[in-house]
Motif scaffolding. Structure first.
Motif, short mmCIF file in Angstrom:
data_model
loop_
_atom_site.label_atom_id
_atom_site.label_comp_id
_atom_site.label_asym_id
_atom_site.label_seq_id
_atom_site.Cartn_x
_atom_site.Cartn_y
_atom_site.Cartn_z
N HIS A 159 0.84 -1.22 0.00
CA HIS A 159 0.00 0.00 0.00
C HIS A 159 0.86 1.26 0.00
O HIS A 159 0.61 2.19 -0.77
N LEU A 160 1.88 1.29 0.84
CA LEU A 160 2.76 2.46 0.91
C LEU A 160 3.54 2.65 -0.39
O LEU A 160 3.77 3.77 -0.84
N SER A 211 1.41 4.36 -2.96
CA SER A 211 0.87 5.67 -2.55
C SER A 211 1.87 6.78 -2.85
O SER A 211 3.05 6.67 -2.52
N GLU A 244 1.66 9.80 -1.63
CA GLU A 244 1.79 10.67 -0.47
C GLU A 244 1.86 9.83 0.80
O GLU A 244 1.49 8.66 0.81
N GLN A 269 0.89 8.28 4.31
CA GLN A 269 -0.42 7.74 4.66
C GLN A 269 -0.65 7.71 6.16
O GLN A 269 0.25 7.39 6.94
N SER A 270 -1.88 8.01 6.57
CA SER A 270 -2.25 7.95 7.99
C SER A 270 -2.55 6.50 8.38
O SER A 270 -2.79 5.64 7.53
N VAL A 317 -5.99 5.35 7.12
CA VAL A 317 -6.04 5.04 5.69
C VAL A 317 -5.35 3.70 5.42
O VAL A 317 -5.83 2.89 4.63
N ILE A 318 -4.21 3.47 6.06
CA ILE A 318 -3.49 2.21 5.88
C ILE A 318 -4.36 1.04 6.32
O ILE A 318 -4.47 0.03 5.62
N ASN A 349 -7.25 0.41 3.84
CA ASN A 349 -6.85 -0.09 2.53
C ASN A 349 -6.20 -1.46 2.57
O ASN A 349 -6.01 -2.09 1.52
N ARG A 406 2.04 10.47 9.83
CA ARG A 406 1.83 9.72 8.59
C ARG A 406 3.07 8.89 8.24
O ARG A 406 4.19 9.25 8.62
N THR A 442 5.54 6.55 5.45
CA THR A 442 6.05 6.32 4.09
C THR A 442 7.00 5.13 4.13
O THR A 442 7.38 4.66 5.22
#
Length: 257
Positions: A21-22, A25, A27, A29-30, A33-34, A37, A66, A68
């Motif tokens: 997921h990261l 992405s 941007e 991610q919080s 959101v992680i 998703n 957040r 990354t």
């Protein structure tokens, strides 16, 4: 009868979901959101993220909270990419292509249902917003490299791909009609190159070609140019010339799998 192998430690599978997921992405991610998703609960996602933080696979901005991808994971990925033979073999030819056009040149390989960027040679001129980085992936259906690869698929493989992938529009020019895309792929097969006409990024046009030797797909390359200075005839000629030279080189080498 041989027993079906089961994964050892489902936490690794959950961690892989977070990393995937990261990676996809653009941007930071919080946590919420992680979790949403990846299908994980927030407490589970946080425990895994804390462990990934300890080993440097993710990084956390203490102000925004957040996450990354971390430098340790990126370093491992870059080391792997640097050792790919296709990069070493194509490098001088792609540098020659880049010098001849002074535009951005990409090299990619097939990664499941996407194209994975493994090399990027950038222009020194002003460029439009080209959203590409080594290690990132892109759609097959909307990128020049991706469509060139799809043109190598058999009809059965193409139908299977279209059956499992949703054609999502990144720009108003993205082809989302399967029949139209199949016609586009037929044209790519005849022409020997593919075009991304502002289908990934507005104001950017790409011309790409696949590298196939003895029915084996080694990858694809492309040239990305801002629309306002795109010279179609010259770019296509240079791409086809580079493709011819690379296929001759790969035909002689064929030392990698």
């Amino acid at each position: 009868m041989e027993e079906e192998k089961k994964p050892y430690g489902t936490v690794l599978l959950k961690a892989a979901k977070i990393i995937d997921h990261l990676s996809n992405s653009k941007e930071a991610q919080s946590l919420a959101v992680i979790a949403a998703n990846t299908g994980l609960s927030s407490p589970t996602a946080l425990k895994i993220l804390d462990t990934l933080l300890l080993i440097g696979y993710v990084e956390k901005d203490e102000q925004t909270k957040r996450f990354t991808l971390g430098s340790a994971l990126i370093r491992h990925a870059n080391n792997r990419l640097a050792n790919l033979d296709i990069i070493k073999i194509t490098e001088p030819y792609l540098r020659n292509l880049q010098a001849g056009l002074d535009e951005t040149v990409h090299l990619g390989i097939l990664d499941k249902d996407e194209v994975l960027y493994v090399n990027k040679l950038e222009t020194q001129k002003a460029i439009a917003n080209i959203n590409s980085r080594i290690g990132n992936t892109n759609h097959l259906y909307s990128s020049a490299m991706g469509k060139a690869m799809l043109a190598v698929f058999s009809e059965e493989e193409l139908e299977a791909y279209l059956g499992r992938v949703e054609l999502v529009a990144d720009t108003p020019n993205t082809i989302t009609d399967r029949a139209v895309l199949k016609e586009e792929i037929r044209n790519v097969r005849m022409a020997g190159f593919a075009t991304d006409d502002e289908e990934n990024d507005l104001d950017v046009i790409c011309i790409g070609a696949a590298l196939v030797v003895d029915n084996k797909l080694y990858g694809a390359f492309s040239v990305s140019t801002p629309k306002y200075r795109f010279d179609r005839e010259k770019t296509i000629a240079k791409v086809l010339e580079t493709k011819k030279n690379l296929l001759a080189e790969l035909g002689k080498t064929k030392t990698f799998g």
